[in-house]
Write a protein that holds these residues in place. Sequence first.
Motif, PDB file in Angstrom:
ATOM      1  N   ALA A  55      11.670  -4.697  10.074  1.00  0.00           N
ATOM      2  CA  ALA A  55      11.284  -3.821   9.147  1.00  0.00           C
ATOM      3  C   ALA A  55      11.110  -4.205   7.677  1.00  0.00           C
ATOM      4  O   ALA A  55      10.247  -3.996   6.869  1.00  0.00           O
ATOM      5  N   THR A  58       8.388  -6.257   7.497  1.00  0.00           N
ATOM      6  CA  THR A  58       7.101  -5.615   7.245  1.00  0.00           C
ATOM      7  C   THR A  58       6.746  -5.174   5.902  1.00  0.00           C
ATOM      8  O   THR A  58       5.781  -4.998   5.330  1.00  0.00           O
ATOM      9  N   ALA A  59       7.904  -4.473   5.411  1.00  0.00           N
ATOM     10  CA  ALA A  59       7.674  -4.102   4.243  1.00  0.00           C
ATOM     11  C   ALA A  59       7.535  -5.012   3.060  1.00  0.00           C
ATOM     12  O   ALA A  59       6.372  -4.761   2.109  1.00  0.00           O
ATOM     13  N   ILE A  62       3.346  -5.962   3.556  1.00  0.00           N
ATOM     14  CA  ILE A  62       2.749  -4.558   3.283  1.00  0.00           C
ATOM     15  C   ILE A  62       2.637  -4.629   1.781  1.00  0.00           C
ATOM     16  O   ILE A  62       1.609  -4.395   1.197  1.00  0.00           O
ATOM     17  N   ALA A  71      -2.502  -3.659   5.188  1.00  0.00           N
ATOM     18  CA  ALA A  71      -1.090  -3.000   5.136  1.00  0.00           C
ATOM     19  C   ALA A  71      -0.923  -2.274   6.382  1.00  0.00           C
ATOM     20  O   ALA A  71       0.265  -2.346   7.034  1.00  0.00           O
ATOM     21  N   PHE A  72      -2.078  -1.478   6.879  1.00  0.00           N
ATOM     22  CA  PHE A  72      -1.944  -0.830   8.149  1.00  0.00           C
ATOM     23  C   PHE A  72      -1.795  -1.525   9.478  1.00  0.00           C
ATOM     24  O   PHE A  72      -1.061  -1.372  10.029  1.00  0.00           O
ATOM     25  N   GLU A  74      -0.196  -4.509   9.325  1.00  0.00           N
ATOM     26  CA  GLU A  74       1.225  -4.645   9.246  1.00  0.00           C
ATOM     27  C   GLU A  74       2.269  -3.734   9.935  1.00  0.00           C
ATOM     28  O   GLU A  74       2.935  -3.892  10.788  1.00  0.00           O
ATOM     29  N   TYR A  75       1.829  -2.450   9.343  1.00  0.00           N
ATOM     30  CA  TYR A  75       2.512  -1.356  10.127  1.00  0.00           C
ATOM     31  C   TYR A  75       2.536  -1.007  11.766  1.00  0.00           C
ATOM     32  O   TYR A  75       3.366  -0.760  12.150  1.00  0.00           O
ATOM     33  N   GLN A  76       1.217  -1.191  12.052  1.00  0.00           N
ATOM     34  CA  GLN A  76       0.934  -1.298  13.418  1.00  0.00           C
ATOM     35  C   GLN A  76       1.581  -2.373  14.118  1.00  0.00           C
ATOM     36  O   GLN A  76       2.332  -1.920  15.329  1.00  0.00           O
ATOM     37  N   TRP A  78       4.656  -3.625  13.238  1.00  0.00           N
ATOM     38  CA  TRP A  78       5.905  -3.284  13.396  1.00  0.00           C
ATOM     39  C   TRP A  78       6.306  -2.124  14.180  1.00  0.00           C
ATOM     40  O   TRP A  78       7.251  -2.137  15.102  1.00  0.00           O
ATOM     41  N   LEU A  79       5.478  -1.051  14.253  1.00  0.00           N
ATOM     42  CA  LEU A  79       5.587   0.059  14.990  1.00  0.00           C
ATOM     43  C   LEU A  79       5.397  -0.221  16.551  1.00  0.00           C
ATOM     44  O   LEU A  79       6.225   0.239  17.381  1.00  0.00           O
TER      45      LEU A  79
END
Length: 127
Positions: A55, A58-59, A62, A71-72, A74-76, A78-79
Amino acid sequence: MTDPVTLFPDLIQPAAKTYAPMGIKFWESEETVLDNMKEFADGWFERRRIGTRAALETARRIGEASSPFDAFREYQDWLGGAMARLLEDGMAFQQQFMKTNVKLAPHPPQREEPDEAGTVPESRLSA
């Protein structure tokens, strides 16, 4: 005055011999459960550490992303890792639960199997 224990030694001795094995089995089982809980908790904390590091990275990524799409993405990523860790938690819990139950559950007595011809062994008689 005399001690009540010395007045009734014949009552205490059989009870102690009867209940002592049950007490020993209970505390052995408790030790098994605690060992398995610790093993699960150690794995859980390690997965949380990995998740925290992921996390944090990822932060950072992002924050450095050049577009909302990056950014999206990277979030995906991480998720996906977070969901995989949740699945690992569930599998680890199930494994520890099964391992504990195997040690604690009483095992049924083995029954005699019929021989090749499908007949009942001679030791069994019918009326």
